[in-house]
Design a protein around this motif. Sequence first.
Motif, mmCIF file in Angstrom:
data_model
loop_
_atom_site.group_PDB
_atom_site.id
_atom_site.type_symbol
_atom_site.label_atom_id
_atom_site.label_comp_id
_atom_site.label_asym_id
_atom_site.label_seq_id
_atom_site.Cartn_x
_atom_site.Cartn_y
_atom_site.Cartn_z
ATOM 1 N N THR A 128 37.735 114.365 -3.050
ATOM 2 C CA THR A 128 38.322 114.957 -1.840
ATOM 3 C C THR A 128 37.497 114.539 -0.628
ATOM 4 N N PRO A 129 38.133 114.070 0.437
ATOM 5 C CA PRO A 129 37.397 113.536 1.586
ATOM 6 C C PRO A 129 36.947 114.622 2.555
ATOM 7 N N GLY A 130 36.040 114.236 3.445
ATOM 8 C CA GLY A 130 35.729 115.048 4.607
ATOM 9 C C GLY A 130 34.596 116.029 4.472
ATOM 10 N N VAL A 131 33.841 115.976 3.361
ATOM 11 C CA VAL A 131 32.780 116.943 3.115
ATOM 12 C C VAL A 131 31.421 116.280 3.295
ATOM 13 N N ASP A 132 30.485 116.977 3.951
ATOM 14 C CA ASP A 132 29.100 116.514 4.021
ATOM 15 C C ASP A 132 28.428 116.896 2.708
ATOM 16 N N VAL A 133 28.226 115.931 1.836
ATOM 17 C CA VAL A 133 27.725 116.241 0.496
ATOM 18 C C VAL A 133 26.299 116.770 0.530
ATOM 19 N N ALA A 134 25.574 116.532 1.619
ATOM 20 C CA ALA A 134 24.213 117.065 1.725
ATOM 21 C C ALA A 134 24.206 118.589 1.771
ATOM 22 N N ALA A 135 25.333 119.188 2.118
ATOM 23 C CA ALA A 135 25.410 120.651 2.195
ATOM 24 C C ALA A 135 25.656 121.298 0.843
ATOM 25 N N ILE A 136 26.076 120.521 -0.147
ATOM 26 C CA ILE A 136 26.397 121.082 -1.464
ATOM 27 C C ILE A 136 25.112 121.387 -2.219
ATOM 28 N N GLY A 237 40.117 115.938 14.417
ATOM 29 C CA GLY A 237 40.135 114.561 13.947
ATOM 30 C C GLY A 237 39.303 114.328 12.709
ATOM 31 N N ALA A 238 38.896 115.402 12.021
ATOM 32 C CA ALA A 238 38.091 115.266 10.805
ATOM 33 C C ALA A 238 39.019 115.062 9.607
ATOM 34 N N PRO A 239 38.543 114.332 8.581
ATOM 35 C CA PRO A 239 39.434 113.965 7.463
ATOM 36 C C PRO A 239 39.588 115.013 6.372
ATOM 37 N N LEU A 240 38.974 116.195 6.512
ATOM 38 C CA LEU A 240 39.050 117.203 5.463
ATOM 39 C C LEU A 240 40.491 117.591 5.177
ATOM 40 N N LYS A 241 40.859 117.619 3.896
ATOM 41 C CA LYS A 241 42.192 118.048 3.481
ATOM 42 C C LYS A 241 42.154 119.287 2.600
ATOM 43 N N ALA A 242 41.101 119.448 1.808
ATOM 44 C CA ALA A 242 40.990 120.603 0.911
ATOM 45 C C ALA A 242 40.537 121.833 1.682
ATOM 46 N N VAL A 243 40.781 122.994 1.084
ATOM 47 C CA VAL A 243 40.175 124.232 1.577
ATOM 48 C C VAL A 243 38.736 124.277 1.070
ATOM 49 N N LEU A 244 37.802 124.642 1.936
ATOM 50 C CA LEU A 244 36.401 124.770 1.543
ATOM 51 C C LEU A 244 36.001 126.238 1.525
ATOM 52 N N ASN A 245 35.338 126.638 0.448
ATOM 53 C CA ASN A 245 34.767 127.979 0.355
ATOM 54 C C ASN A 245 33.284 127.805 0.057
ATOM 55 N N ARG A 248 28.323 129.912 3.660
ATOM 56 C CA ARG A 248 28.253 130.416 5.039
ATOM 57 C C ARG A 248 29.560 130.311 5.812
ATOM 58 N N VAL A 249 30.559 129.612 5.262
ATOM 59 C CA VAL A 249 31.812 129.486 5.993
ATOM 60 C C VAL A 249 32.920 129.051 5.034
ATOM 61 N N ALA A 250 34.107 129.558 5.285
ATOM 62 C CA ALA A 250 35.311 129.059 4.615
ATOM 63 C C ALA A 250 36.151 128.323 5.651
ATOM 64 N N ILE A 251 36.707 127.186 5.243
ATOM 65 C CA ILE A 251 37.454 126.333 6.169
ATOM 66 C C ILE A 251 38.762 125.922 5.511
ATOM 67 N N ARG A 252 39.842 126.012 6.269
ATOM 68 C CA ARG A 252 41.068 125.372 5.804
ATOM 69 C C ARG A 252 41.653 124.549 6.935
ATOM 70 N N PRO A 253 42.289 123.431 6.606
ATOM 71 C CA PRO A 253 43.020 122.686 7.633
ATOM 72 C C PRO A 253 44.132 123.554 8.220
ATOM 73 N N SER A 293 30.646 122.910 11.111
ATOM 74 C CA SER A 293 30.246 121.530 11.376
ATOM 75 C C SER A 293 29.269 121.012 10.326
ATOM 76 N N LYS A 294 28.378 121.888 9.858
ATOM 77 C CA LYS A 294 27.355 121.479 8.892
ATOM 78 C C LYS A 294 27.940 121.012 7.568
ATOM 79 N N VAL A 295 29.115 121.510 7.187
ATOM 80 C CA VAL A 295 29.674 121.143 5.879
ATOM 81 C C VAL A 295 30.746 120.067 5.987
ATOM 82 N N LEU A 296 31.050 119.616 7.200
ATOM 83 C CA LEU A 296 32.040 118.571 7.395
ATOM 84 C C LEU A 296 31.386 117.210 7.552
ATOM 85 N N GLU A 297 32.004 116.217 6.985
ATOM 86 C CA GLU A 297 31.488 114.851 7.071
ATOM 87 C C GLU A 297 31.292 114.438 8.534
ATOM 88 N N GLY A 298 30.113 113.905 8.830
ATOM 89 C CA GLY A 298 29.815 113.463 10.191
ATOM 90 C C GLY A 298 29.409 114.583 11.121
#
Length: 376
Positions: A128-136, A237-245, A248-253, A293-298
Amino acid sequence: MKSKVSNIVVIGAGIFGVSTAVQLVRRGVATVLVNDGPVANGASGRSLSWLNSSRWRSDAYHRLRMAGIDRYRTLAYRHPDADWLRFDGGLTWDADDESNRIEAAYCHEISLAYDAQHLAAAQVPAVTPGVDVAAITPQGAIFNPGEGWVDLPSLIRLLVEEFEALGGRLVTEAGPARVIIEDGRAVGAATARGGEVRADAVLVATGPSVPRMAAEAGQRIDDGTPVSLLVTTRPAGAPLKAVLNTPRVAIRPAPGGAFALDSAWSEEEVEIRPDGSYGVKPETIDGLLAEASKVLEGNPTLELDRYGVGRKPIPGDGDPVFGELQAIPGYFVAFSHSGATLGLIAGELLAFEIATGERHPMLAPFRPERFGTESR
């Protein structure tokens, strides 16, 4: 068998009220849908709206949620170009401490045949695209390919169009409504603006106000409702498509390339003023945007578009409350967390019960009588 209902008034134009109203008019039941303000002005308008049945819950609740997701898949097939309903999966990880239960959650989900992949951080970009893997965190993440999200206000508008096209009557800006009870039976609704609608039955789908309204009728529904805060960004303009849980934050497109954000810590920072209004500090909003922002790619700069704050319906025991009040014939309620996931299936099953007079077995564990009959 109980007598069938030929007409009904539904109080509340959030997802449960609108979904049930549509199902009722499809069945030929004359339906009036009453709301205090515009449609979707309550909890449905500030829901993260993640479609899932991940982690732990009762078997009955899991089955109900899976049926709910199934109905969304049918809807998505009928609206393949919709930007308000997507099934691009969900990705979740826990904090790097003793609370981390990723391995146990993965094993539980697999035991239910719930589609799940336990991934190391380096494996995530290929899935799944759009995730900053350093945050995992080192324990890895779970990707659930079958999960999705819905923008509830967009869905509600679609359902209201069908409701009115089929002859349903919509009354908005009516102010708060109360159920009219005569001879121990619900026989209609009266609004603060002076309107009165008589009917064979009433459905109360007023989100966090359901327990209070039931208590006014002498009925108890335990209430665990907290305050919710949903922040929506400008298109990023970020490429995230999945919901993130994430911890520290939950994100959905969201439609148009925006993101919807929430978290437990930001909700705890909301001020409840003596007059019942809410205060949200700018630093809370800024902090939530920064965590996203911390969990999104870039690590893109996210800008606030709007936020919604108010009470989030959660029953006292965490499980949904659906069905007729045992002590008051004709008085139905819909009160639950996970309003998005259950939105379509709850409306379908409640309409079945109201229109036929029969009790649906899938709602058996979720009936209001489990709380007793005396108000607190």
